[in-house]
Design a protein around this motif. Structure first.
Motif, short mmCIF file in Angstrom:
data_model
loop_
_atom_site.label_atom_id
_atom_site.label_comp_id
_atom_site.label_asym_id
_atom_site.label_seq_id
_atom_site.Cartn_x
_atom_site.Cartn_y
_atom_site.Cartn_z
N ASP A 211 0.82 -1.21 0.00
CA ASP A 211 0.00 0.00 0.00
C ASP A 211 0.85 1.26 0.00
N THR A 212 2.13 1.15 0.36
CA THR A 212 3.00 2.32 0.27
C THR A 212 3.23 2.73 -1.19
N ARG A 214 0.95 3.07 -3.30
CA ARG A 214 -0.13 4.01 -3.61
C ARG A 214 0.14 5.38 -3.02
N TYR A 215 0.92 5.42 -1.95
CA TYR A 215 1.08 6.64 -1.16
C TYR A 215 2.27 7.47 -1.59
N GLN A 230 -7.90 -1.54 -2.34
CA GLN A 230 -7.55 -1.60 -0.92
C GLN A 230 -8.69 -2.23 -0.13
N ALA A 235 -8.79 1.82 2.81
CA ALA A 235 -9.26 2.91 1.95
C ALA A 235 -9.84 4.04 2.78
N HIS A 237 -9.11 4.95 5.76
CA HIS A 237 -8.13 5.64 6.60
C HIS A 237 -6.82 5.93 5.86
N HIS A 238 -6.81 5.79 4.53
CA HIS A 238 -5.60 6.05 3.74
C HIS A 238 -4.41 5.37 4.40
N GLN A 240 -1.35 2.66 5.19
CA GLN A 240 -0.21 1.91 4.66
C GLN A 240 0.55 1.35 5.85
N THR A 256 -1.90 5.81 9.46
CA THR A 256 -3.11 6.23 8.78
C THR A 256 -2.98 7.69 8.40
N HIS A 257 -3.91 8.18 7.57
CA HIS A 257 -3.89 9.59 7.17
C HIS A 257 -5.31 10.12 7.10
N TYR A 259 -7.31 13.79 6.31
CA TYR A 259 -7.02 15.07 5.68
C TYR A 259 -8.07 16.15 5.92
#
Length: 344
Positions: A211-212, A214-215, A230, A235, A237-238, A240, A256-257, A259
């Motif tokens: 998943d990194t 994607r980031y 994902q 998905a 929590h964005h 990785q 997590t991310h 925004y």
């Protein structure tokens, strides 16, 4: 040199991170250049300040299925991989490089130049080193509330004058008057992380999952359709997986991310459970109990710049917005700020 610190001790993103010097994921251009210069500088600093905990461990970004493997293999054949010292390893090569990886994996990307420092120790070690040189003073609990020419004023009304002032505000980029132009170029990002008790095994590299890809912007040069969708939790929590073993053996796991403000004040359990499950599957072994959990909030530039740098008043510069590349790029950001201010 005079250092005034808003808190009783640093409490922000500079200590709430993985301690990764993450060259591998950086965007081609200014960002990669800053990361590579910083990586060299971190190693130089470690030769005189070993307590920052620098380790040239490298990293492994692991594939769990054939689709992820094919995306990684394609990236490894791209010229951008060589620019970051990245090669593809098959499962046997991964196991040879990092025997702690005993999960069912399909291979991985190895970046030999990624490195690790200890985020909760590095700043104190640097302060102690500078203090011993005799030209540095540290004043905690002094929050700046106003900017004047060649000066700051703190909450106690003390006026701090200097030939050059650098305000490293972190996520508090809008807490001072006159910072509206800076605020228009940055946003806050909230993350969740955790750390386990000491792990019995030894991780010879930092670890990441697919998943990194994607980031991190480095991987945008190859199609990512084969990664598949994902998981719903990832998905939402964005998410990785990044995993780093601390000097004491504990495993720092995240992240997590989020925004969109206002951020939830609570630490949510579902993304933490997903991260723990992923880490356990890659290691192929049970994890120790979680010792601590935390949130972090950092400032991230919204225009792709490595950071946002603005002169608020003559020789009073505000620097913020490095986002998740702050630990990686900090030495280059500092050096470039001195150049911008004409002080180098």
């Amino acid at each position: 040199m005079t250092h005034i610190e808003a808190e009783a001790a640093p409490q922000g993103a500079s200590v709430r991170n993985f301690g990764l010097i993450w060259v591998s994921g950086r965007r081609t251009g200014d960002e990669l250049d800053a990361a590579q210069r910083s990586r060299q500088r971190w190693e130089e600093v470690a030769s005189t300040v070993p307590d920052i905990g620098f380790r040239p461990a490298g990293s492994l970004t692991l594939a769990s299925n054939d689709g992820e493997r094919k995306v990684m293999e394609e990236f490894a054949s791209h010229p951008d991989a060589a620019a970051r010292s990245i090669t593809f390893l098959d499962p046997a090569q991964v196991a040879s490089l990092n025997p702690a990886v005993r999960g069912d994996i399909a291979g991985g990307l190895h970046c030999s130049v990624d490195a690790i420092v200890e985020p909760r120790h590095a700043l104190g070690a640097l302060r102690d080193h500078l203090s011993a040189l005799g030209s540095y003073t540290y004043h905690p609990g002094r929050r700046a509330v106003a900017v004047e020419e060649h000066a700051l004023v703190d909450t106690a009304g003390t006026r701090w004058e200097a030939d050059l002032i650098v305000l490293a505000t972190g996520a508090n980029f809008d807490h001072l008057p006159g910072t509206e132009r800076v605020g228009a170029r940055v946003r806050r990002v909230r993350l969740q992380m955790l750390e386990t008790q000491p792990y019995a095994g030894v991780l010879t590299t930092a670890l990441a999952d697919a998943d990194t890809l994607r980031y991190y912007p480095a991987y945008e040069v190859v199609p990512q359709d084969l990664l598949g969708p994902q998981s719903p939790v990832a998905a939402a929590h964005h998410l990785q997986l990044l995993l780093v073993q601390r000097a004491d053996g504990g495993l720092t796991i995240g992240d997590t991310h989020a925004y969109d403000e206002p951020f939830d004040f609570a630490l949510l359990e579902n993304p933490s459970l997903e991260l723990l499950d992923r880490a356990q599957r890659l290691l192929g072994a049970a994890l120790p109990p979680v010792a601590r959990r935390w949130e972090g909030v950092y400032a991230q530039s919204t225009d792709g710049a490595v950071c946002v740098r603005e002169e608020l008043s003559p020789q009073v510069w505000m620097v913020t917005g490095p986002g998740g590349r702050g630990m990686t790029c900090a030495p280059a950001i500092a050096a470039d700020t001195l150049v911008a201010a004409g002080a180098s």
